[in-house]
Design a protein around this motif. Structure first.
Motif, PDB file in Angstrom:
ATOM      1  N   PRO A   1      36.875 -35.399  16.425  1.00 54.36           N
ATOM      2  CA  PRO A   1      36.762 -34.027  16.925  1.00 54.36           C
ATOM      3  C   PRO A   1      38.148 -33.420  17.139  1.00 54.36           C
ATOM      4  CG  PRO A   1      36.283 -35.593  18.667  1.00 54.36           C
ATOM      5  CD  PRO A   1      36.452 -36.387  17.411  1.00 54.36           C
ATOM      6  N   PRO A   2      38.239 -32.117  17.053  1.00 49.58           N
ATOM      7  CA  PRO A   2      39.528 -31.472  17.332  1.00 49.58           C
ATOM      8  C   PRO A   2      39.866 -31.635  18.813  1.00 49.58           C
ATOM      9  CG  PRO A   2      37.812 -29.827  17.090  1.00 49.58           C
ATOM     10  CD  PRO A   2      37.197 -31.152  16.742  1.00 49.58           C
ATOM     11  N   PRO A   3      41.134 -31.494  19.177  1.00 49.04           N
ATOM     12  CA  PRO A   3      41.494 -31.597  20.589  1.00 49.04           C
ATOM     13  C   PRO A   3      40.853 -30.471  21.400  1.00 49.04           C
ATOM     14  CG  PRO A   3      43.384 -30.891  19.285  1.00 49.04           C
ATOM     15  CD  PRO A   3      42.279 -31.222  18.327  1.00 49.04           C
ATOM     16  N   ILE A   4      40.596 -30.747  22.655  1.00 53.80           N
ATOM     17  CA  ILE A   4      40.017 -29.731  23.544  1.00 53.80           C
ATOM     18  C   ILE A   4      41.095 -28.693  23.849  1.00 53.80           C
ATOM     19  CG2 ILE A   4      39.020 -29.325  25.838  1.00 53.80           C
ATOM     20  CD1 ILE A   4      37.930 -32.189  25.720  1.00 53.80           C
ATOM     21  N   PRO A   5      40.789 -27.406  23.684  1.00 52.42           N
ATOM     22  CA  PRO A   5      41.780 -26.367  23.998  1.00 52.42           C
ATOM     23  C   PRO A   5      42.207 -26.466  25.467  1.00 52.42           C
ATOM     24  CG  PRO A   5      39.948 -25.431  22.773  1.00 52.42           C
ATOM     25  CD  PRO A   5      39.566 -26.843  23.128  1.00 52.42           C
ATOM     26  N   PRO A   6      43.472 -26.179  25.763  1.00 51.63           N
ATOM     27  CA  PRO A   6      43.982 -26.314  27.135  1.00 51.63           C
ATOM     28  C   PRO A   6      43.169 -25.552  28.182  1.00 51.63           C
ATOM     29  CG  PRO A   6      45.805 -25.949  25.612  1.00 51.63           C
ATOM     30  CD  PRO A   6      44.534 -25.792  24.828  1.00 51.63           C
ATOM     31  N   ALA A   7      42.720 -24.339  27.873  1.00 55.47           N
ATOM     32  CA  ALA A   7      41.956 -23.562  28.859  1.00 55.47           C
ATOM     33  C   ALA A   7      40.632 -24.242  29.184  1.00 55.47           C
ATOM     34  CB  ALA A   7      41.720 -22.138  28.346  1.00 55.47           C
ATOM     35  N   ILE A   8      39.979 -24.799  28.175  1.00 55.73           N
ATOM     36  CA  ILE A   8      38.709 -25.498  28.391  1.00 55.73           C
ATOM     37  C   ILE A   8      38.961 -26.770  29.196  1.00 55.73           C
ATOM     38  CG2 ILE A   8      36.755 -26.647  27.259  1.00 55.73           C
ATOM     39  CD1 ILE A   8      36.745 -23.607  26.929  1.00 55.73           C
ATOM     40  N   GLN A   9      40.020 -27.513  28.870  1.00 57.74           N
ATOM     41  CA  GLN A   9      40.333 -28.737  29.607  1.00 57.74           C
ATOM     42  C   GLN A   9      40.623 -28.424  31.060  1.00 57.74           C
ATOM     43  OE1 GLN A   9      40.143 -32.015  28.377  1.00 57.74           O
ATOM     44  NE2 GLN A   9      40.129 -32.287  30.583  1.00 57.74           N
ATOM     45  N   LYS A  10      41.327 -27.324  31.317  1.00 58.88           N
ATOM     46  CA  LYS A  10      41.630 -26.924  32.703  1.00 58.88           C
ATOM     47  C   LYS A  10      40.328 -26.636  33.456  1.00 58.88           C
ATOM     48  CE  LYS A  10      44.315 -23.603  35.360  1.00 58.88           C
ATOM     49  NZ  LYS A  10      45.195 -22.415  35.326  1.00 58.88           N
ATOM     50  N   ALA A  11      39.380 -25.967  32.805  1.00 58.98           N
ATOM     51  CA  ALA A  11      38.095 -25.664  33.451  1.00 58.98           C
ATOM     52  C   ALA A  11      37.313 -26.945  33.707  1.00 58.98           C
ATOM     53  CB  ALA A  11      37.285 -24.707  32.587  1.00 58.98           C
ATOM     54  N   LEU A  12      37.319 -27.867  32.769  1.00 63.27           N
ATOM     55  CA  LEU A  12      36.617 -29.135  32.961  1.00 63.27           C
ATOM     56  C   LEU A  12      37.232 -29.939  34.108  1.00 63.27           C
ATOM     57  CD1 LEU A  12      36.078 -30.183  29.237  1.00 63.27           C
ATOM     58  CD2 LEU A  12      34.333 -29.395  30.851  1.00 63.27           C
ATOM     59  N   ASP A  13      38.566 -29.959  34.172  1.00 61.60           N
ATOM     60  CA  ASP A  13      39.245 -30.664  35.271  1.00 61.60           C
ATOM     61  C   ASP A  13      38.874 -30.054  36.620  1.00 61.60           C
ATOM     62  OD1 ASP A  13      40.425 -32.296  33.377  1.00 61.60           O
ATOM     63  OD2 ASP A  13      42.346 -31.215  33.398  1.00 61.60           O
ATOM     64  N   TYR A  14      38.812 -28.712  36.673  1.00 60.26           N
ATOM     65  CA  TYR A  14      38.433 -28.041  37.917  1.00 60.26           C
ATOM     66  C   TYR A  14      36.991 -28.392  38.299  1.00 60.26           C
ATOM     67  CZ  TYR A  14      36.887 -24.421  41.111  1.00 60.26           C
ATOM     68  OH  TYR A  14      36.334 -23.763  42.178  1.00 60.26           O
ATOM     69  N   LEU A  15      36.080 -28.324  37.352  1.00 59.54           N
ATOM     70  CA  LEU A  15      34.679 -28.637  37.635  1.00 59.54           C
ATOM     71  C   LEU A  15      34.504 -30.072  38.121  1.00 59.54           C
ATOM     72  CD1 LEU A  15      32.933 -26.826  34.662  1.00 59.54           C
ATOM     73  CD2 LEU A  15      32.910 -26.145  37.069  1.00 59.54           C
ATOM     74  N   ALA A  16      35.324 -30.969  37.644  1.00 59.91           N
ATOM     75  CA  ALA A  16      35.231 -32.372  38.056  1.00 59.91           C
ATOM     76  C   ALA A  16      35.643 -32.557  39.516  1.00 59.91           C
ATOM     77  CB  ALA A  16      36.097 -33.247  37.159  1.00 59.91           C
ATOM     78  N   THR A  17      36.407 -31.622  40.082  1.00 57.43           N
ATOM     79  CA  THR A  17      36.842 -31.741  41.480  1.00 57.43           C
ATOM     80  C   THR A  17      35.813 -31.182  42.462  1.00 57.43           C
ATOM     81  OG1 THR A  17      37.979 -29.592  41.514  1.00 57.43           O
ATOM     82  CG2 THR A  17      39.261 -31.516  40.790  1.00 57.43           C
ATOM     83  N   LEU A  18      34.833 -30.433  41.968  1.00 59.30           N
ATOM     84  CA  LEU A  18      33.830 -29.821  42.849  1.00 59.30           C
ATOM     85  C   LEU A  18      32.851 -30.873  43.364  1.00 59.30           C
ATOM     86  CD1 LEU A  18      33.020 -26.563  40.853  1.00 59.30           C
ATOM     87  CD2 LEU A  18      34.548 -26.828  42.821  1.00 59.30           C
ATOM     88  N   PRO A  19      32.326 -30.681  44.575  1.00 50.19           N
ATOM     89  CA  PRO A  19      31.318 -31.624  45.087  1.00 50.19           C
ATOM     90  C   PRO A  19      30.018 -31.463  44.306  1.00 50.19           C
ATOM     91  CG  PRO A  19      31.582 -29.778  46.608  1.00 50.19           C
ATOM     92  CD  PRO A  19      32.639 -29.607  45.527  1.00 50.19           C
ATOM     93  N   PRO A  20      29.204 -32.507  44.287  1.00 52.34           N
ATOM     94  CA  PRO A  20      27.934 -32.399  43.568  1.00 52.34           C
ATOM     95  C   PRO A  20      27.005 -31.395  44.257  1.00 52.34           C
ATOM     96  CG  PRO A  20      28.064 -34.483  44.759  1.00 52.34           C
ATOM     97  CD  PRO A  20      29.397 -33.803  44.902  1.00 52.34           C
ATOM     98  N   PRO A  21      26.098 -30.775  43.500  1.00 56.48           N
ATOM     99  CA  PRO A  21      25.164 -29.818  44.111  1.00 56.48           C
ATOM    100  C   PRO A  21      24.224 -30.536  45.070  1.00 56.48           C
ATOM    101  CG  PRO A  21      24.555 -30.242  41.846  1.00 56.48           C
ATOM    102  CD  PRO A  21      25.853 -30.957  42.093  1.00 56.48           C
ATOM    103  N   PRO A  22      23.727 -29.806  46.079  1.00 53.59           N
ATOM    104  CA  PRO A  22      22.805 -30.436  47.032  1.00 53.59           C
ATOM    105  C   PRO A  22      21.524 -30.866  46.308  1.00 53.59           C
ATOM    106  CG  PRO A  22      23.049 -28.086  47.497  1.00 53.59           C
ATOM    107  CD  PRO A  22      23.973 -28.413  46.382  1.00 53.59           C
TER     108      PRO A  22
END
Length: 130
Positions: free
Chosen positions: A105-126
């Motif tokens: 697969p092509p590399p993940i674009p930096p903006a998408i990777q930044k969003a994925l990294d941010y989402l990974a820091t969020l707490p899980p939904p109730p």
């Protein structure tokens, strides 16, 4: 004219070379009573393959025992490139091939990777929210 067209069509559809029988240079197979096995072969045109299979208890409650297969093969492509493929197959991860010729697969674009990294820091939904 129709007869000539039919003759040309049949001539073009005929095989251009007779099938050549490729000799097997080496072949081994060992089947054990517990279901495990090992096989390998090599042909005169450079095809090589090997595989080992072992029996294991399935991870799912609805399935019986499964075979875990691990092996590889190699051959020369029409363009002269030697193709090597190794694989493992099981009931948890399916078929996992590895080879330099497989697309990646092509590399993940930096903006998408930044969003994925941010989402990974969020707490899980109730619980109870879908």
């Amino acid at each position: 004219m129709i007869f000539l067209f039919a003759v040309i069509t049949f001539a073009a559809a005929a095989p251009q070379q007779p099938d050549k029988v490729i000799a097997i240079l080496k072949q081994d197979f060992d089947q054990q009573p517990d279901g495990s096995y090992v096989y390998s072969y090599e042909t005169e045109n450079g095809i090589k393959a090997e595989e080992t299979g072992t029996l294991k208890k399935a991870t799912g409650p609805d399935t019986s025992d499964v075979i875990i297969a691990q092996g590889g093969f190699s051959y020369t492509a029409p363009d002269g490139t030697v193709i090597n493929l190794n694989y493992i197959a099981d009931d948890e991860n399916g078929f996992k091939p590895q080879g330099d010729h497989l697309p990646t697969p092509p590399p993940i674009p930096p903006a998408i990777q930044k969003a994925l990294d941010y989402l990974a820091t969020l707490p899980p939904p109730p619980p109870g929210r879908a």
